[in-house]
Design an enzyme around this catalytic site. Structure first.
Site, mmCIF file in Angstrom:
data_model
loop_
_atom_site.group_PDB
_atom_site.id
_atom_site.type_symbol
_atom_site.label_atom_id
_atom_site.label_comp_id
_atom_site.label_asym_id
_atom_site.label_seq_id
_atom_site.Cartn_x
_atom_site.Cartn_y
_atom_site.Cartn_z
ATOM 1 N N GLU A 84 1.568 -0.884 0.263
ATOM 2 C CA GLU A 84 0.229 -0.622 -0.183
ATOM 3 C C GLU A 84 0.781 1.314 -0.007
ATOM 4 O OE1 GLU A 84 -1.773 -1.840 3.318
ATOM 5 O OE2 GLU A 84 -4.166 -0.908 2.845
ATOM 6 N N ASP A 92 -12.258 -4.297 -1.452
ATOM 7 C CA ASP A 92 -13.434 -5.090 -1.460
ATOM 8 C C ASP A 92 -14.371 -4.887 -1.351
ATOM 9 O OD1 ASP A 92 -11.146 -5.603 0.883
ATOM 10 O OD2 ASP A 92 -13.087 -5.945 1.842
HETATM 11 N N1 ADE Z 1 -8.691 -4.041 3.973
HETATM 12 C C1 ADE Z 1 -8.771 -4.205 2.747
HETATM 13 N N2 ADE Z 1 -10.482 -4.938 3.091
HETATM 14 C C2 ADE Z 1 -11.270 -4.934 3.898
HETATM 15 C C3 ADE Z 1 -11.524 -5.392 4.996
HETATM 16 N N3 ADE Z 1 -12.569 -6.462 4.106
HETATM 17 N N4 ADE Z 1 -11.151 -5.806 6.414
HETATM 18 C C4 ADE Z 1 -10.601 -5.216 7.097
HETATM 19 N N5 ADE Z 1 -9.574 -4.470 6.517
HETATM 20 C C5 ADE Z 1 -9.605 -4.413 4.953
#
Ligand code: ADE
Length: 233
Positions: free
Chosen positions: A4, A194
C-alpha cells in the site's frame, strides 16, 4: 502494508530514515519534503514485517505502537492514516473508490457489555472535518470502522450496520486514539479493495484489487497534499 505504501513512497521520492523511530521495532520511517520550496516535511511510517511471522504487521497493535513512536518523535501538524479497506456496494461503494473519514472512528470488534465500558469498546475517536477536501477532490466521505480481522463475524456485522459503516479496515481507529491522546489533528484516507456485501470471499477480492487500490491511494494522497499545502501556506 508495504504494497500500500510503496507507490506513495516512490511518487513522493521519500527516503528510508534509519535514525527515526526505535531500531528494536520493525516499523520503517520514510522522510521527504513537499511544496515548491520543500516547506512541508513529510514522514511516512509503515508498520514493517513481523519478525516472528515474516509478513506485514497488519492490525491495531502495530498501528498503535508506530503511531505513538511517529507522533511523539516527529510531532506532526497532521496525521493521516492511509490504507486500503472494505466497502459496501449497498452503500454505494465501488472497488478503487477513495473515502475520507467522518467523525467518529469506531471499533466494530470490541464488545464489552458492561455499561461503563460499552462506549470505550466502540472507541469513537475524532476525525478532522474533511468535508471540503472530499467535495473538492470528489472523494467520498464515510464512517470508518476498525477491527482486527480481514473477514467478519455476525456480531461484527451487526455493529457495522449499527454504525452505518462505509469503510471497514484494520488500523485507523487505533491511530485516531493515539492522535487524540497526543493532540494531533487526524483523518483517514482509504481506497476500497473489496466489497463486504459481495458473495466473493474478502481475501480473494482483496488480493485481486490490492495493486489497483494502492495506485489509487497514492494518487489520492498526492492530491490531498496538494490541497493541504494550499490551505496551510
Ligand atoms: N483492508 C482491505 N479490505 C479490508 C476488509 N474487508 N476488512 C479489513 N481490512 C481491510
Amino acid at each position: 502494508m508495504e504494497a500500500e505504501a510503496r507507490p506513495v513512497i516512490e511518487a513522493l521520492g521519500l527516503q528510508l530514515d534509519l535514525e527515526a523511530g526505535d531500531p528494536a521495532l520493525p516499523h520503517r520511517h520514510f522522510t521527504g519534503r513537499w511544496g515548491k520550496r520543500g516547506e512541508t516535511e513529510l514522514m511516512l511510517t509503515v508498520n514493517g514485517r513481523d519478525p516472528r511471522h515474516r509478513c506485514d504487521s497488519i492490525g491495531t497493535d502495530p498501528a498503535t505502537l508506530s503511531a505513538y513512536v511517529t507522533l511523539k518523535n516527529f510531532k506532526p501538524e497532521l496525521c493521516i492514516s492511509a490504507g486500503t479497506a472494505g466497502g459496501w456496494a449497498s452503500r454505494g461503494a465501488k472497488i478503487g473508490d477513495i473515502f475520507l473519514s467522518r467523525s467518529p472512528l469506531r471499533f466494530h470488534d470490541r464488545r464489552i457489555p458492561i455499561p461503563e465500558f460499552e462506549a470505550y469498546g466502540r472507541g469513537e475517536y475524532p476525525s478532522q472535518d474533511v468535508t471540503a477536501l472530499a467535495d473538492k477532490l470528489k472523494f467520498k466521505l464515510g464512517n470508518v470502522s476498525t477491527g482486527n480481522s480481514l473477514n467478519h463475524t455476525a456480531e461484527d456485522l451487526e455493529m457495522m450496520v449499527q454504525f452505518e459503516s462505509d469503510v471497514k479496515e484494520m488500523e485507523a481507529a487505533a491511530i485516531a486514539r493515539v492522535a487524540m491522546l497526543l493532540g494531533t489533528p487526524f483523518f483517514a484516507v482509504k481506497a476500497i479493495t473489496d466489497l463486504v456485501d459481495s458473495t466473493h470471499a474478502t481475501q480473494e477480492q482483496f488480493l485481486a484489487n490490492l495493486d489497483l487500490a494502492s495506485e489509487r491511494l497514492s494518487t489520492a494522497v498526492i492530491q490531498l497534499l496538494r490541497e493541504l499545502a494550499q490551505i496551510t501556506t
